[in-house]
Scaffold this active site. Structure first.
Site, PDB file in Angstrom:
ATOM      1  N   HIS A 232      -1.167  -9.591  -3.301  1.00  0.00           N
ATOM      2  CA  HIS A 232      -1.990  -8.740  -4.166  1.00  0.00           C
ATOM      3  C   HIS A 232      -2.732  -9.565  -5.226  1.00  0.00           C
ATOM      4  O   HIS A 232      -2.856  -9.142  -6.374  1.00  0.00           O
ATOM      5  CB  HIS A 232      -1.107  -7.689  -4.835  1.00  0.00           C
ATOM      6  CG  HIS A 232      -1.828  -6.439  -5.244  1.00  0.00           C
ATOM      7  ND1 HIS A 232      -2.813  -6.429  -6.213  1.00  0.00           N
ATOM      8  CD2 HIS A 232      -1.727  -5.166  -4.812  1.00  0.00           C
ATOM      9  CE1 HIS A 232      -3.260  -5.192  -6.372  1.00  0.00           C
ATOM     10  NE2 HIS A 232      -2.619  -4.401  -5.529  1.00  0.00           N
TER      11      HIS A 232
ATOM     12  N   ASP B  91     -11.264   1.104  -3.293  1.00  0.00           N
ATOM     13  CA  ASP B  91      -9.819   0.893  -3.158  1.00  0.00           C
ATOM     14  C   ASP B  91      -9.424   1.470  -1.807  1.00  0.00           C
ATOM     15  O   ASP B  91      -8.672   2.439  -1.715  1.00  0.00           O
ATOM     16  CB  ASP B  91      -9.057   1.566  -4.301  1.00  0.00           C
ATOM     17  CG  ASP B  91      -7.574   1.179  -4.317  1.00  0.00           C
ATOM     18  OD1 ASP B  91      -7.186   0.286  -3.541  1.00  0.00           O
ATOM     19  OD2 ASP B  91      -6.814   1.772  -5.107  1.00  0.00           O
TER      20      ASP B  91
ATOM     21  N   HIS C 226       3.477   0.244  -2.673  1.00  0.00           N
ATOM     22  CA  HIS C 226       3.951  -1.151  -2.680  1.00  0.00           C
ATOM     23  C   HIS C 226       5.475  -1.270  -2.682  1.00  0.00           C
ATOM     24  O   HIS C 226       6.043  -2.116  -3.368  1.00  0.00           O
ATOM     25  CB  HIS C 226       3.358  -1.907  -3.866  1.00  0.00           C
ATOM     26  CG  HIS C 226       1.868  -2.045  -3.822  1.00  0.00           C
ATOM     27  ND1 HIS C 226       1.164  -2.137  -2.637  1.00  0.00           N
ATOM     28  CD2 HIS C 226       0.936  -2.106  -4.812  1.00  0.00           C
ATOM     29  CE1 HIS C 226      -0.126  -2.248  -2.898  1.00  0.00           C
ATOM     30  NE2 HIS C 226      -0.299  -2.226  -4.202  1.00  0.00           N
TER      31      HIS C 226
ATOM     32  N   TYR D 268      -5.673 -11.016  -7.451  1.00  0.00           N
ATOM     33  CA  TYR D 268      -6.984 -10.607  -7.947  1.00  0.00           C
ATOM     34  C   TYR D 268      -7.816 -11.864  -8.135  1.00  0.00           C
ATOM     35  O   TYR D 268      -7.364 -12.824  -8.758  1.00  0.00           O
ATOM     36  CB  TYR D 268      -6.874  -9.926  -9.306  1.00  0.00           C
ATOM     37  CG  TYR D 268      -6.196  -8.587  -9.368  1.00  0.00           C
ATOM     38  CD1 TYR D 268      -6.903  -7.443  -9.740  1.00  0.00           C
ATOM     39  CD2 TYR D 268      -4.832  -8.458  -9.111  1.00  0.00           C
ATOM     40  CE1 TYR D 268      -6.271  -6.218  -9.857  1.00  0.00           C
ATOM     41  CE2 TYR D 268      -4.190  -7.235  -9.213  1.00  0.00           C
ATOM     42  CZ  TYR D 268      -4.923  -6.119  -9.592  1.00  0.00           C
ATOM     43  OH  TYR D 268      -4.298  -4.906  -9.702  1.00  0.00           O
TER      44      TYR D 268
ATOM     45  N   ASN E 286       0.840  -1.197   0.000  1.00  0.00           N
ATOM     46  CA  ASN E 286       0.000   0.000   0.000  1.00  0.00           C
ATOM     47  C   ASN E 286       0.879   1.253   0.000  1.00  0.00           C
ATOM     48  O   ASN E 286       2.029   1.201  -0.405  1.00  0.00           O
ATOM     49  CB  ASN E 286      -1.017  -0.004   1.143  1.00  0.00           C
ATOM     50  CG  ASN E 286      -2.352   0.573   0.694  1.00  0.00           C
ATOM     51  OD1 ASN E 286      -2.441   1.689   0.208  1.00  0.00           O
ATOM     52  ND2 ASN E 286      -3.405  -0.221   0.842  1.00  0.00           N
ATOM     53  N   ARG E 287       0.355   2.386   0.482  1.00  0.00           N
ATOM     54  CA  ARG E 287       0.996   3.681   0.246  1.00  0.00           C
ATOM     55  C   ARG E 287       1.649   4.260   1.493  1.00  0.00           C
ATOM     56  O   ARG E 287       1.172   4.062   2.613  1.00  0.00           O
ATOM     57  CB  ARG E 287      -0.035   4.670  -0.305  1.00  0.00           C
ATOM     58  CG  ARG E 287      -0.516   4.304  -1.708  1.00  0.00           C
ATOM     59  CD  ARG E 287      -1.689   5.169  -2.152  1.00  0.00           C
ATOM     60  NE  ARG E 287      -2.034   4.882  -3.546  1.00  0.00           N
ATOM     61  CZ  ARG E 287      -2.845   3.874  -3.919  1.00  0.00           C
ATOM     62  NH1 ARG E 287      -3.385   3.083  -3.008  1.00  0.00           N
ATOM     63  NH2 ARG E 287      -3.099   3.671  -5.194  1.00  0.00           N
TER      64      ARG E 287
ATOM     65  N   GLN F 123      -7.499  -4.349   2.512  1.00  0.00           N
ATOM     66  CA  GLN F 123      -7.734  -3.444   1.394  1.00  0.00           C
ATOM     67  C   GLN F 123      -8.630  -4.165   0.401  1.00  0.00           C
ATOM     68  O   GLN F 123      -8.242  -5.192  -0.168  1.00  0.00           O
ATOM     69  CB  GLN F 123      -6.424  -3.043   0.716  1.00  0.00           C
ATOM     70  CG  GLN F 123      -6.562  -1.971  -0.355  1.00  0.00           C
ATOM     71  CD  GLN F 123      -6.498  -0.561   0.200  1.00  0.00           C
ATOM     72  OE1 GLN F 123      -6.290  -0.371   1.395  1.00  0.00           O
ATOM     73  NE2 GLN F 123      -6.638   0.435  -0.657  1.00  0.00           N
TER      74      GLN F 123
ATOM     75  N   GLU G 159      -6.594  -7.570   0.187  1.00  0.00           N
ATOM     76  CA  GLU G 159      -5.202  -7.477   0.625  1.00  0.00           C
ATOM     77  C   GLU G 159      -5.181  -7.305   2.148  1.00  0.00           C
ATOM     78  O   GLU G 159      -5.365  -6.197   2.648  1.00  0.00           O
ATOM     79  CB  GLU G 159      -4.507  -6.310  -0.061  1.00  0.00           C
ATOM     80  CG  GLU G 159      -4.514  -6.378  -1.584  1.00  0.00           C
ATOM     81  CD  GLU G 159      -4.233  -5.030  -2.205  1.00  0.00           C
ATOM     82  OE1 GLU G 159      -3.113  -4.509  -2.017  1.00  0.00           O
ATOM     83  OE2 GLU G 159      -5.157  -4.467  -2.855  1.00  0.00           O
TER      84      GLU G 159
END
Length: 366
Positions: A192, A264, A123, A194, A97-98, A301, A330
């Site tokens: 991560h 998100d 990331h 999907y 993440n950020r 997330q 996540e």
């Protein structure tokens, strides 16, 4: 009371059911060999690759017993090497993440890390763990991958040794993370992957019904950094305490949905940090496939593939992926935690081991 002999027999039978095999998956431009490990049980088959310690495939049956791959990915190594945006199936780090403005402070020392997303770090920076070839070894019912990240790697302090174990127990894919460091640092590892429970490449996921076990979430600024607030989800499109289809409210007029182009965001999970708890569940009504997520992490997330471009990527099954063609759960500590003292800490000190576990359980709903 179950006898020790009977218990041991059951454990041996479980071990026998999970078969592990290794095959080559290509070579990086730097000449590093990448391998694929296939973990096969009676119900589910999982494939992971050493490039990015990625979950490459999960083949699971639907309510009629028809199998499909429910994880988005590339069919070959070249696809992963040429894709630095989606992070398909990767273990992201050092910090998933950020992190705001690419900086944080530990013990009065400021660390600067590469900026790669709207003036922020995403990331782990421009050369994160998703871009590394991990070493690997077979273990009972799975594979363990290891990466040594040197002191100063991407600006993060301390030599970090990280381990990720993928093991398959019937319908349950267990991911166990652990790490140690030589200097105080920050760490937030997650996967991560999907998911499309209808099968990868089979349209979008807007009909998927989702439940998230969280009363609160972390709203974000216009650059997707948490504001620091932890408001209740009640009365908002972020209330998934009871199941809702992903597409039911995703286009509502809501500032947070507008900022992220959909979902998100990080949800604050109900239950104590470090304790295994239900995080989320997803159901595809048509196939009946279900995904249940449990974790020791404090957050998850939920991302709905808002940045997937329609028809741009050809997946493992040869079909073009759709916009919103997959969703992510996540499991994680909160985004930008190093800059939010009130968030659960992501600091790791020498002499301590970070441990985290997430279980993805695949099933069917008739």
């Amino acid at each position: 009371m179950i006898s020790r002999a009977l218990l041991l027999t059951g454990l041996l039978a479980m071990t026998a059911n999970a078969q592990v095999s290794k095959t080559p998956f290509g070579t990086t431009p730097a000449g590093k060999a990448v391998d694929m490990y296939t973990i096969k049980d009676a119900a589910v088959t999982v494939k992971v690759i050493t490039y990015g310690a990625r979950l490459q495939s999960v083949i699971a049956p639907d309510k009629n017993g028809k199998e499909a791959d429910v994880v988005l990915g590339h069919p070959d190594l070249a696809g992963y090497l040429g894709d630095r945006d989606t992070y398909f199936g990767a273990v992201v780090g050092r910090y998933g993440n950020r992190i705001a403005k690419g900086q944080f402070v530990i013990n009065g020392q400021t660390s600067h890390i590469p900026i790669n997303n709207n003036g922020q770090t995403l990331h782990g920076g421009t050369d994160g763990f998703d871009n590394r070839v991990w070493s690997a070894k077979e273990i009972p019912m799975g594979v363990e991958m290891t990466l040594v990240s040197p002191d100063g790697d991407q600006g993060f302090p301390g030599e970090l040794t990280a381990h990720v174990r993928y093991t398959l127990h019937g319908h349950d894919l267990r991911i166990e993370y652990s790490a140690t460091t030589t200097k105080p640092t920050v760490l937030n590892l997650t996967n991560h992957a999907y998911f499309n429970l209808a099968g990868e490449g089979n349209g979008n996921v807007l009909n998927t019904e989702v439940m998230i076990n969280a009363d609160r979430y972390t709203p974000v600024s216009d650059v997707l950094i948490p504001t620091g607030d932890l408001p209740p989800v009640a009365g908002t499109p972020f209330d998934f305490r009871t199941p809702h289809a992903i597409g039911e409210r995703i286009n509502q007029k809501n500032d947070q949905l507008k900022i992220a182009g959909g979902y998100d965001h990080n949800w604050v999970l109900n239950g104590a940090n470090g304790v295994m708890k239900l995080a989320a569940k997803a159901v595809d009504p048509a196939s009946g496939r279900t995904l249940t997520v449990s974790t020791t992490e404090p957050g998850v997330q939920f991302y709905t593939g808002n940045f997937l471009k329609e028809g741009l990527i050809t997946g493992t099954g040869g079909q073009k992926y759709s916009y919103r063609g997959g969703f992510c759960f996540e499991t994680q500590h909160f985004p930008d935690s190093p800059n939010h003292p009130k968030f659960p800490t992501t600091e790791l000190d020498p002499g301590h081991t970070m441990r985290s576990t997430t279980v993805f359980s695949f099933g069917v709903q008739k």
